[in-house]
Design a protein around this motif. Structure first.
Motif, PDB file in Angstrom:
ATOM      1  N   UNK A  78     -55.567 -66.152  53.723  1.00 18.90           N
ATOM      2  CA  UNK A  78     -54.534 -65.977  54.747  1.00 18.90           C
ATOM      3  C   UNK A  78     -53.167 -66.196  54.117  1.00 18.90           C
ATOM      4  N   UNK A  79     -52.180 -65.465  54.635  1.00 20.16           N
ATOM      5  CA  UNK A  79     -50.811 -65.592  54.129  1.00 20.16           C
ATOM      6  C   UNK A  79     -49.841 -65.550  55.291  1.00 20.16           C
ATOM      7  N   UNK A  80     -48.863 -66.450  55.287  1.00 17.81           N
ATOM      8  CA  UNK A  80     -47.838 -66.467  56.327  1.00 17.81           C
ATOM      9  C   UNK A  80     -46.479 -66.701  55.681  1.00 17.81           C
ATOM     10  N   UNK A  81     -45.525 -65.857  56.034  1.00 15.13           N
ATOM     11  CA  UNK A  81     -44.174 -65.973  55.484  1.00 15.13           C
ATOM     12  C   UNK A  81     -43.269 -66.665  56.486  1.00 15.13           C
ATOM     13  N   UNK A  82     -42.539 -67.650  56.020  1.00 10.68           N
ATOM     14  CA  UNK A  82     -41.622 -68.405  56.870  1.00 10.68           C
ATOM     15  C   UNK A  82     -40.186 -68.126  56.443  1.00 10.68           C
ATOM     16  N   UNK A  83     -39.332 -67.903  57.402  1.00  9.36           N
ATOM     17  CA  UNK A  83     -37.918 -67.707  57.072  1.00  9.36           C
ATOM     18  C   UNK A  83     -37.539 -66.272  56.795  1.00  9.36           C
ATOM     19  N   UNK A  84     -38.328 -65.329  57.295  1.00 10.61           N
ATOM     20  CA  UNK A  84     -37.948 -63.926  57.158  1.00 10.61           C
ATOM     21  C   UNK A  84     -38.260 -63.356  55.786  1.00 10.61           C
ATOM     22  N   UNK A  90     -34.664 -69.950  49.710  1.00  8.33           N
ATOM     23  CA  UNK A  90     -35.138 -70.937  50.656  1.00  8.33           C
ATOM     24  C   UNK A  90     -36.309 -70.494  51.496  1.00  8.33           C
ATOM     25  N   UNK A  91     -36.683 -69.220  51.434  1.00  9.26           N
ATOM     26  CA  UNK A  91     -37.821 -68.755  52.229  1.00  9.26           C
ATOM     27  C   UNK A  91     -39.120 -69.328  51.671  1.00  9.26           C
ATOM     28  N   UNK A  92     -40.096 -69.481  52.540  1.00  8.51           N
ATOM     29  CA  UNK A  92     -41.370 -70.108  52.159  1.00  8.51           C
ATOM     30  C   UNK A  92     -42.525 -69.161  52.441  1.00  8.51           C
ATOM     31  N   UNK A  93     -43.577 -69.333  51.688  1.00  8.60           N
ATOM     32  CA  UNK A  93     -44.811 -68.594  51.910  1.00  8.60           C
ATOM     33  C   UNK A  93     -45.974 -69.583  51.863  1.00  8.60           C
ATOM     34  N   UNK A  94     -46.824 -69.529  52.878  1.00  9.14           N
ATOM     35  CA  UNK A  94     -47.996 -70.399  52.932  1.00  9.14           C
ATOM     36  C   UNK A  94     -49.230 -69.531  52.708  1.00  9.14           C
ATOM     37  N   UNK A  95     -49.962 -69.810  51.637  1.00 11.76           N
ATOM     38  CA  UNK A  95     -51.173 -69.072  51.292  1.00 11.76           C
ATOM     39  C   UNK A  95     -52.346 -70.032  51.400  1.00 11.76           C
ATOM     40  N   UNK A  96     -53.435 -69.586  51.995  1.00 15.55           N
ATOM     41  CA  UNK A  96     -54.591 -70.465  52.145  1.00 15.55           C
ATOM     42  C   UNK A  96     -55.887 -69.688  51.910  1.00 15.55           C
ATOM     43  N   UNK A  97     -56.903 -70.423  51.492  1.00 13.22           N
ATOM     44  CA  UNK A  97     -58.246 -69.884  51.300  1.00 13.22           C
ATOM     45  C   UNK A  97     -59.212 -70.769  52.081  1.00 13.22           C
ATOM     46  N   UNK A  98     -59.975 -70.135  52.967  1.00 12.40           N
ATOM     47  CA  UNK A  98     -60.916 -70.842  53.835  1.00 12.40           C
ATOM     48  C   UNK A  98     -62.329 -70.516  53.399  1.00 12.40           C
ATOM     49  N   UNK A  99     -63.074 -71.526  52.948  1.00 14.75           N
ATOM     50  CA  UNK A  99     -64.453 -71.349  52.511  1.00 14.75           C
ATOM     51  C   UNK A  99     -65.346 -72.310  53.298  1.00 14.75           C
ATOM     52  N   UNK A 100     -66.660 -72.141  53.238  1.00 15.74           N
ATOM     53  CA  UNK A 100     -67.535 -73.046  53.994  1.00 15.74           C
ATOM     54  C   UNK A 100     -67.363 -74.523  53.654  1.00 15.74           C
ATOM     55  N   UNK A 101     -66.945 -74.833  52.428  1.00 17.52           N
ATOM     56  CA  UNK A 101     -66.871 -76.231  52.014  1.00 17.52           C
ATOM     57  C   UNK A 101     -65.459 -76.788  51.923  1.00 17.52           C
ATOM     58  N   UNK A 102     -64.452 -75.913  51.830  1.00 13.47           N
ATOM     59  CA  UNK A 102     -63.108 -76.429  51.619  1.00 13.47           C
ATOM     60  C   UNK A 102     -62.041 -75.472  52.129  1.00 13.47           C
ATOM     61  N   UNK A 109     -41.775 -71.813  47.480  1.00 14.58           N
ATOM     62  CA  UNK A 109     -40.411 -71.735  47.989  1.00 14.58           C
ATOM     63  C   UNK A 109     -39.588 -70.902  47.022  1.00 14.58           C
ATOM     64  N   UNK A 110     -38.937 -69.889  47.551  1.00 16.56           N
ATOM     65  CA  UNK A 110     -38.057 -69.059  46.743  1.00 16.56           C
ATOM     66  C   UNK A 110     -36.751 -69.812  46.534  1.00 16.56           C
TER      67      UNK A 110
END
Length: 206
Positions: A78-84, A90-102, A109-110
C-alpha cells in the motif's frame, strides 16, 4: 441388553470410522492446501519484500512475494502520499507491506528541491530538478483503528508483528479507508490511511 453379535458389529463399525476419519480429514486438508496453492499461484509475483520510495509493484492487490532471503509468502503493498505533490519539499509518502505475520512501514520525506535555468535561442527557461525522498524516518509505533477498536503495535525498524486478533480484525474490516497513525523516533506523529482497495485485499492475506 445388546447381544454379543450386535456388540461385535457395533465395535467393528466404530473401529472402521476411527480408521477412515483421519484419512478423510487428511484428504480434506490436502484439498484445501491445493486450493490455496492454486489461488496463490495465480497472483502476480514480486521478487522482493524490501520497501523503497521508487519501487514498482502492484499496489493494493494480493501478490505472491518470492524473496531470496525471506522465502515465499502472500502480501499486499500500500502507498499513500501526504501533502499533495510527491516532489514538493516536505511532502511525505507512507509505504507499507501487509503479510500474514507482519506489517512493514516506510515513511519518506522529500527534503526539498534545487532549481536552475538554461539558455537557448534567446530565452531563459526555468528548470526544476527535484530531490526525491532524501530522508526516511524510523517508525517506532503503529496505531490502527479497525471499526471501534484501536490496535497499538510496537516494533523495531518499522516492522510490527500481526497477532491472531489483529489478523481477524483486518480480515473482517469494512470496505472503507482505514486510519493509521505512525509514531516516529522522537515522538512525532504522522496520520495516514490505508485505501479501501488494500483493505479488500486483506481478505486474501489473513
Amino acid at each position: 441388553m445388546m447381544k454379543l453379535p450386535q456388540t461385535i458389529s457395533v465395535l467393528l463399525f466404530g473401529a472402521s470410522l476411527a480408521v477412515l476419519s483421519p484419512e478423510l480429514c487428511t484428504a480434506f486438508t490436502v484439498q484445501e492446501v491445493a486450493n490455496l496453492a492454486q489461488a496463490s499461484s495465480d497472483l502476480p509475483v514480486v521478487k522482493s519484500a524490501g520497501l523503497s520510495p521508487d519501487m514498482d509493484v502492484p499496489w493494493s492487490k494480493p501478490v505472491r512475494i518470492v524473496d531470496p532471503f525471506e522465502g515465499e509468502f502472500l502480501g499486499v503493498f500500500d502507498r499513500n502520499s501526504l501533502g499533495g505533490n510527491l516532489y514538493r519539499g516536505g511532502s511525505k509518502q507512507v509505504i507499507s507491506l501487509w503479510t500474514p505475520s507482519s506489517i512493514r512501514v516506510l515513511i519518506t520525506v522529500n527534503s526539498g528541491q534545487a532549481s536552475s535555468s538554461f539558455y537557448t535561442a534567446g530565452h531563459v527557461y526555468p528548470r526544476t530538478d527535484y530531490l526525491r525522498f532524501a530522508t526516511t524516518k524510523k517508525v517506532d509505533k503503529l496505531l490502527l483503528k479497525v471499526r471501534e477498536k484501536v490496535f497499538q503495535l510496537d516494533g523495531s525498524t518499522g516492522t510490527f508483528a500481526v497477532s491472531q486478533e489483529l489478523a481477524t480484525a483486518l480480515k473482517n474490516a469494512p470496505d472503507e479507508n482505514l486510519d493509521i497513525r505512525l509514531v516516529l523516533e522522537g515522538g512525532q506523529t504522522v496520520d495516514s490511511e490505508i485505501g479501501k482497495e488494500t483493505v479488500k485485499a486483506w481478505r486474501s492475506i489473513y
